[in-house]
Motif scaffolding. Structure first.
Motif, PDB file in Angstrom:
ATOM      1  N   HIS A 126       0.832  -1.196   0.000  1.00 41.94           N
ATOM      2  CA  HIS A 126       0.000   0.000   0.000  1.00 41.94           C
ATOM      3  C   HIS A 126       0.878   1.261   0.000  1.00 41.94           C
ATOM      4  O   HIS A 126       1.971   1.276   0.576  1.00 41.94           O
ATOM      5  CB  HIS A 126      -0.938   0.014   1.210  1.00 41.94           C
ATOM      6  N   GLY A 127       0.349   2.310  -0.645  1.00 41.63           N
ATOM      7  CA  GLY A 127       1.062   3.579  -0.685  1.00 41.63           C
ATOM      8  C   GLY A 127       0.869   4.264  -2.025  1.00 41.63           C
ATOM      9  O   GLY A 127      -0.001   3.905  -2.819  1.00 41.63           O
ATOM     10  N   ALA A 137       4.404  -2.248   8.424  1.00 38.38           N
ATOM     11  CA  ALA A 137       4.489  -3.666   8.776  1.00 38.38           C
ATOM     12  C   ALA A 137       4.468  -4.530   7.515  1.00 38.38           C
ATOM     13  O   ALA A 137       5.175  -5.548   7.422  1.00 38.38           O
ATOM     14  CB  ALA A 137       3.347  -4.052   9.700  1.00 38.38           C
ATOM     15  N   GLU A 138       3.684  -4.123   6.538  1.00 43.65           N
ATOM     16  CA  GLU A 138       3.594  -4.838   5.269  1.00 43.65           C
ATOM     17  C   GLU A 138       4.948  -4.827   4.552  1.00 43.65           C
ATOM     18  O   GLU A 138       5.386  -5.847   3.989  1.00 43.65           O
ATOM     19  CB  GLU A 138       2.523  -4.169   4.407  1.00 43.65           C
ATOM     20  N   VAL A 177      10.331  -7.431   3.118  1.00 44.75           N
ATOM     21  CA  VAL A 177      11.794  -7.463   3.181  1.00 44.75           C
ATOM     22  C   VAL A 177      12.273  -8.786   3.777  1.00 44.75           C
ATOM     23  O   VAL A 177      13.242  -9.391   3.291  1.00 44.75           O
ATOM     24  CB  VAL A 177      12.327  -6.271   4.006  1.00 44.75           C
ATOM     25  N   ARG A 178      11.607  -9.265   4.792  1.00 42.44           N
ATOM     26  CA  ARG A 178      12.001 -10.550   5.381  1.00 42.44           C
ATOM     27  C   ARG A 178      11.840 -11.686   4.380  1.00 42.44           C
ATOM     28  O   ARG A 178      12.674 -12.603   4.317  1.00 42.44           O
ATOM     29  CB  ARG A 178      11.197 -10.811   6.655  1.00 42.44           C
ATOM     30  N   ASP A 179      10.801 -11.613   3.561  1.00 38.43           N
ATOM     31  CA  ASP A 179      10.623 -12.626   2.521  1.00 38.43           C
ATOM     32  C   ASP A 179      11.721 -12.522   1.455  1.00 38.43           C
ATOM     33  O   ASP A 179      12.206 -13.537   0.948  1.00 38.43           O
ATOM     34  CB  ASP A 179       9.252 -12.469   1.869  1.00 38.43           C
ATOM     35  N   MET A 180      12.118 -11.297   1.135  1.00 42.14           N
ATOM     36  CA  MET A 180      13.219 -11.108   0.185  1.00 42.14           C
ATOM     37  C   MET A 180      14.485 -11.802   0.685  1.00 42.14           C
ATOM     38  O   MET A 180      15.197 -12.470  -0.082  1.00 42.14           O
ATOM     39  CB  MET A 180      13.503  -9.612  -0.005  1.00 42.14           C
ATOM     40  N   LEU A 181      14.779 -11.631   1.962  1.00 35.87           N
ATOM     41  CA  LEU A 181      15.977 -12.238   2.529  1.00 35.87           C
ATOM     42  C   LEU A 181      15.897 -13.766   2.442  1.00 35.87           C
ATOM     43  O   LEU A 181      16.900 -14.429   2.147  1.00 35.87           O
ATOM     44  CB  LEU A 181      16.158 -11.795   3.977  1.00 35.87           C
ATOM     45  N   GLU A 221      14.153   3.533   4.077  1.00 32.91           N
ATOM     46  CA  GLU A 221      14.599   3.515   5.477  1.00 32.91           C
ATOM     47  C   GLU A 221      14.201   2.206   6.159  1.00 32.91           C
ATOM     48  O   GLU A 221      14.980   1.632   6.934  1.00 32.91           O
ATOM     49  CB  GLU A 221      14.008   4.710   6.222  1.00 32.91           C
ATOM     50  N   LEU A 222      13.008   1.723   5.851  1.00 37.35           N
ATOM     51  CA  LEU A 222      12.545   0.463   6.449  1.00 37.35           C
ATOM     52  C   LEU A 222      13.372  -0.714   5.940  1.00 37.35           C
ATOM     53  O   LEU A 222      13.720  -1.622   6.700  1.00 37.35           O
ATOM     54  CB  LEU A 222      11.071   0.250   6.129  1.00 37.35           C
ATOM     55  N   VAL A 223      13.689  -0.705   4.657  1.00 34.10           N
ATOM     56  CA  VAL A 223      14.531  -1.772   4.096  1.00 34.10           C
ATOM     57  C   VAL A 223      15.909  -1.749   4.746  1.00 34.10           C
ATOM     58  O   VAL A 223      16.448  -2.794   5.132  1.00 34.10           O
ATOM     59  CB  VAL A 223      14.665  -1.612   2.562  1.00 34.10           C
ATOM     60  N   ALA A 224      16.471  -0.567   4.905  1.00 31.38           N
ATOM     61  CA  ALA A 224      17.796  -0.452   5.516  1.00 31.38           C
ATOM     62  C   ALA A 224      17.789  -0.931   6.965  1.00 31.38           C
ATOM     63  O   ALA A 224      18.762  -1.526   7.441  1.00 31.38           O
ATOM     64  CB  ALA A 224      18.274   1.001   5.446  1.00 31.38           C
TER      65      ALA A 224
END
Length: 525
Positions: free
Chosen positions: A114-115, A130-131, A136-140, A166-169
């Motif tokens: 969303h955004g 949170a989404e 990002v955790r799934d990417m890892l 910023e959230l990804v970092a």
């Protein structure tokens, strides 16, 4: 003094310039790894000019490293596309129109969250942090190493892209992040595509930039190193690490800028005949005319800054064949950097356009005895075929009935006759064979703004002035001399289907590179 280097598919060219004077030129064969060819070119340039490396104040390089990697789908990092646009945009997910082979090469990891914004800055939906963290955790878990973040209308407001970065970092500091508002223009899918490509090349960009810097350092040159951009301006190596897509069209752009410098013509068509391809573009006020529509790169639609250039498979290394119908075909296939091994005049067994030029006595190269068997009629037909192909491309590039002057550059420029149908004049200036390297050496620094503005009554001039100042500020931030920056292009397009007197404004500023000493800027090391 400056050194300009341009890496083509067949040759690597280098020039040494002192102001506007060309002191020495070198044309050497491009090597498969590219970097060793640059080392060889610098070595030959030093030997030919008795150059003292301490006198060099800057080195400018135009390279094919990155576009080659994309076309070959080679050395691309596992990349995730993170789009901020839900509940809109779901019908067309990221990479929806990519070639299957390229999707597989980057991993095909897609995430919609969303955004995003409307054109006037109002949000489509609030950012769901949170989404994004879950994504990002799934990417890892999937081994992703680079992330491309795109948001609807991010050129209007980059707030969501910046916060998502910023959230990804915070979740994965080691992931390389590319943001679409820094790379592409308006148009979500094309801008997103350019950003994904950029992200996939980030790892390789760091390695290539280090290799180029090492090549310059090995030649004993400790001057600042810059890379050429698609629009004919320069970028520092740190910028190249972040935005490798900005180098994709640096080859033809350098040639066009070099053509303007050598010929003194600011408005003309440029025909650049290399070893593998012929690139035809148009100069306007000394800079390449930019593509007004999307540009397809390796089968992917993009919209970042690219010159309006048409390339055809015609060059000094093009294969020449006699057709069953009695005509002659030239290209599109080429021996490329193997020209000095495969062409007849160099002892090979492949008939190329270079052999035809030697047989026609417009070029003195290799062993002419090896092409004596070619009949005059065959040679004339081959040259006529080449002229017809070039004339056709020039005609396709024209936007008015006026006959344009044409500047011919490139190592195989001898293949272009002195007269072309539908052309005012054909110019061939001194050093035209290395115009690409000269274009790199004389390149300036630029800054651009491309955005949709809601213009209130009576505010047009103020909005334009603010856009111009922002473009100037961006040029200065990129390394331009603040006292020598000028606006070279302003474009206003009212958008009737949007409310609020919406107008797309694009402003480009350029200025001379600011060098305060031989070790100023980003020193190669």
């Amino acid at each position: 003094m400056r050194i300009g280097i341009d890496v083509g598919g067949t040759n690597t060219d280098a020039v040494l310039m002192d102001g506007a004077r060309v002191l020495a030129t070198v044309k050497s064969v491009t090597t498969e790894d590219v970097t060793s060819g640059i080392v060889a070119a610098l070595h030959d340039l030093r030997a030919r000019s008795h150059l003292d490396p301490a006198d060099v104040r800057a080195v400018m390089i135009g390279t094919t490293h990155f576009i080659n990697a994309l076309v070959e789908a080679n050395r691309l990092a596992p990349t995730a596309a993170l789009r901020l646009g839900l509940p809109a945009t779901e019908a067309l997910p990221p990479m929806v129109d990519w070639p299957r082979s390229l999707v597989d090469a980057v991993g095909g990891h897609r995430y919609l969250c969303h955004g995003g914004f409307e054109f006037d800055g109002h949000t489509i939906a609030d950012l769901d942090e949170a989404e994004i963290r879950r994504a990002v955790r799934d990417m890892l878990d999937r081994g992703v190493r680079s992330v491309a973040i795109s948001s609807v209308f991010s050129p209007v407001s980059a707030e969501h892209e910046t916060r998502a970065a910023e959230l990804v970092a915070a979740e994965a500091p080691h992931l390389a992040v590319s943001l679409s508002h820094e790379i592409g223009r308006l148009g979500l899918l094309q801008r997103e595509n350019a950003t994904i490509i950029n992200a996939a090349l980030r790892e390789m960009a760091a390695q290539i930039v280090d290799g180029l810097a090492a090549a310059v350092w090995a030649a004993g040159i400790h001057a600042p190193l810059y890379l050429s951009q698609n629009d004919g301006t320069l970028m520092e190596t740190e910028y190249a690490r972040r935005y490798p897509v900005a180098t994709f069209a640096s080859g033809p752009t350098n040639s066009m800028r070099g053509a303007a410098f050598l010929s003194g013509l600011a408005d003309c068509a440029v025909v650049d005949v290399g070893g593998t391809t012929t690139d035809v573009g148009v100069l306007q006020r000394g800079f390449p005319r930019e593509a007004a529509t999307e540009v397809v790169v390796a089968g992917v639609r993009t919209n970042f800054r690219m010159p309006d250039v048409v390339s055809i498979g015609l060059g000094g290394g093009s294969l020449v064949r006699e057709l069953d119908s009695g005509g002659v075909a030239v290209g599109p296939d080429s021996v490329g950097y193997r020209l000095t091994r495969d062409a007849l005049v160099f002892g090979g067994d492949t008939l190329t356009a270079t052999d035809v030029a030697v047989a026609a006595r417009v070029l003195d190269l290799g062993d002419r005895d090896r092409v004596r068997r070619l009949s005059r009629r065959f040679v004339a037909d081959a040259l006529d075929t080449i002229a017809a192909k070039i004339t056709d491309v020039i005609d396709r590039m024209r936007t008015s009935p006026e006959r344009p002057p044409v500047v011919v550059v490139g190592g195989a420029g001898v293949l272009v006759p002195d007269r072309l149908e539908g052309v005012e004049t054909v110019h061939r200036a001194e050093h035209y064979a290395v115009a690409n390297a000269i274009g790199a050496a004389i390149a300036q620094v630029g800054g651009e703004v491309d955005r949709i503005y809601p213009i209130e009554p009576g505010r047009r001039d103020a909005v334009l002035d603010a856009a111009k100042q922002e473009a100037v500020d961006r040029a200065v931030a990129a390394g331009a001399d603040p006292d020598r920056v000028e606006i070279v292009d302003v474009d206003e397009v009212p958008i009737a289907y949007l409310p609020g007197n919406a107008t797309r404004i694009r402003v480009k500023a350029v200025g001379d590179l600011l060098l305060t000493g031989p070790r100023a800027g980003n020193v190669a090391r």
